[in-house]
Design an enzyme around this catalytic site. Structure first.
Site, PDB file in Angstrom:
ATOM      1  N   HIS A  78     -35.131 -18.702  81.362  1.00 37.60           N
ATOM      2  CA  HIS A  78     -34.059 -18.362  82.240  1.00 37.60           C
ATOM      3  C   HIS A  78     -33.245 -16.842  82.164  1.00 37.60           C
ATOM      4  CE1 HIS A  78     -32.993 -22.899  81.525  1.00 37.60           C
ATOM      5  NE2 HIS A  78     -33.901 -22.767  82.021  1.00 37.60           N
ATOM      6  N   HIS A 235     -32.833 -25.181  90.376  1.00 34.34           N
ATOM      7  CA  HIS A 235     -33.261 -24.907  89.123  1.00 34.34           C
ATOM      8  C   HIS A 235     -34.711 -24.577  88.818  1.00 34.34           C
ATOM      9  CE1 HIS A 235     -32.653 -23.935  84.737  1.00 34.34           C
ATOM     10  NE2 HIS A 235     -33.893 -24.833  84.538  1.00 34.34           N
ATOM     11  N   ASP A 239     -36.785 -21.335  87.280  1.00 34.85           N
ATOM     12  CA  ASP A 239     -37.697 -21.436  86.181  1.00 34.85           C
ATOM     13  C   ASP A 239     -38.809 -20.702  86.785  1.00 34.85           C
ATOM     14  OD1 ASP A 239     -36.305 -22.893  84.171  1.00 34.85           O
ATOM     15  OD2 ASP A 239     -37.288 -24.783  85.006  1.00 34.85           O
ATOM     16  N   HIS A 262     -43.745 -25.345  83.766  1.00 32.96           N
ATOM     17  CA  HIS A 262     -44.164 -24.231  83.204  1.00 32.96           C
ATOM     18  C   HIS A 262     -45.613 -23.847  82.900  1.00 32.96           C
ATOM     19  CE1 HIS A 262     -39.652 -23.644  82.556  1.00 32.96           C
ATOM     20  NE2 HIS A 262     -39.749 -24.693  81.829  1.00 32.96           N
TER      21      HIS A 262
HETATM   22 ZN    ZN Z   1     -35.285 -24.094  83.131  1.00 35.01          ZN
END
Ligand code: ZN
Length: 305
Positions: A78, A235, A239, A262
């Protein structure tokens, strides 16, 4: 937007880590051109400065982690996303714990803090990673692609079997203003039914309604509700920006993701770096001259702030 930026002065941030539950203090310092973002664990004796880059990413379960062994730093995504969003290329960060503080679960607190701190333009051109070929990575049913495009554009799709999320799709065309307005305030989220399992794994010890959207089987548990109806996909883009910023350059390319996390974002970065013919690194000032002689400036370098 042509020149590299750092922060105007040093600044201290304190908060808790969402996974570790521990209080952490970060001290951010201005840094010279071409420093990138570097972290140092000051709670560990003789620790080294660690540059945040895609090849330094270790575990990617529920967060992006850089480094390995005891010098690991969790949940960098973040903060890195906000640096990219505000066009900040160079910062040195001393941190006294294993995890970047979660703040309110979005990038909003970092945006506020860094705008208050101010930015400084350095006397060196920004560098763009210009995508030349389309590349794709897949993991189970998740995938991500990157392809040529004049500026950074991200189109993401998420699918959750939850009535408040279902299928969400969002396309984000990068500019600092768009980032602040459309992306920076979107919070991380999690399912109440996963809380016990994640806690058993040693994760989300610091998680609460103050730093995440929490969903039960039907609804959002947070009394204040959502900041955007589609806060979840926004969001995901926050990311994604943090994760691809680990390439170390401003990006001229379009990224498309499907159910990505991720790990997929990091696989995409690594695939790009393994294929030198798929991109070139161009200084923003030379790119401007080149483009100026042929056609209109791409948005990525024509935005003024
Ligand atoms: Zn996040």
């Amino acid at each position: 937007m042509l020149y590299q930026r750092t922060i105007a002065k040093d600044v201290i941030v304190t908060g808790i880590g969402i996974h570790s539950g521990k209080k952490v203090t970060m001290h951010l310092y201005p840094a010279e051109a071409d420093t990138g973002v570097q972290f140092k664990r000051v709670d560990i004796k003789n620790s080294n400065w660690m540059k945040a880059d895609a090849l330094s990413v270790g575990a990617t379960e529920n967060n992006t982690t850089i480094g390995s062994g005891i010098e690991t730093i969790y949940t960098v995504e973040h903060l890195l996303s906000v640096f990219y969003g505000l066009g900040i290329n160079n910062v040195k960060i001393e941190i006294d714990g294993p995890e970047v503080p979660i703040m309110d679960g979005s990038g909003a607190s970092f945006v506020f803090l860094l705008k208050e701190t101010g930015l400084k333009i350095l006397n060196k051109s920004k560098k763009f990673l210009v995508v030349l070929e389309k590349l794709r990575v897949e993991f189970e049913d998740k995938w991500a692609e990157i392809e040529p495009h004049p500026n950074l554009s991200i189109e993401s799709t998420i699918v959750f079997a939850h009535p408040k999320i279902k299928k969400q799709n969002f396309r984000f065309d990068f500019s600092c203003e768009n980032y602040i307005e459309q992306i920076s305030r979107a919070r991380t989220f999690g399912m109440l039914k996963d809380v016990d399992m994640l806690k058993r794994k040693g994760l989300i010890k610091g998680g609460s309604l103050d730093n995440a959207i929490v969903l039960d089987d039907y609804n959002v548990v947070n009394p204040e509700g959502l900041r955007f109806e589609n806060e979840f996909i926004r969001h995901k883009i926050l990311d994604t920006i943090g994760d691809v910023s680990l390439l170390g350059y401003d990006i001229a390319g379009k990224i498309t993701t499907y159910k990505s996390g991720h790990n997929v974002h990091n696989l995409l970065c690594r695939k790009l770096l393994e294929n030198p013919s798929a991109y070139e690194i161009v200084s923003a000032t030379s790119l401007q001259e080149e483009v100026h002689n042929s056609f209109a400036l791409p948005q990525a370098i024509s935005i003024s702030h």
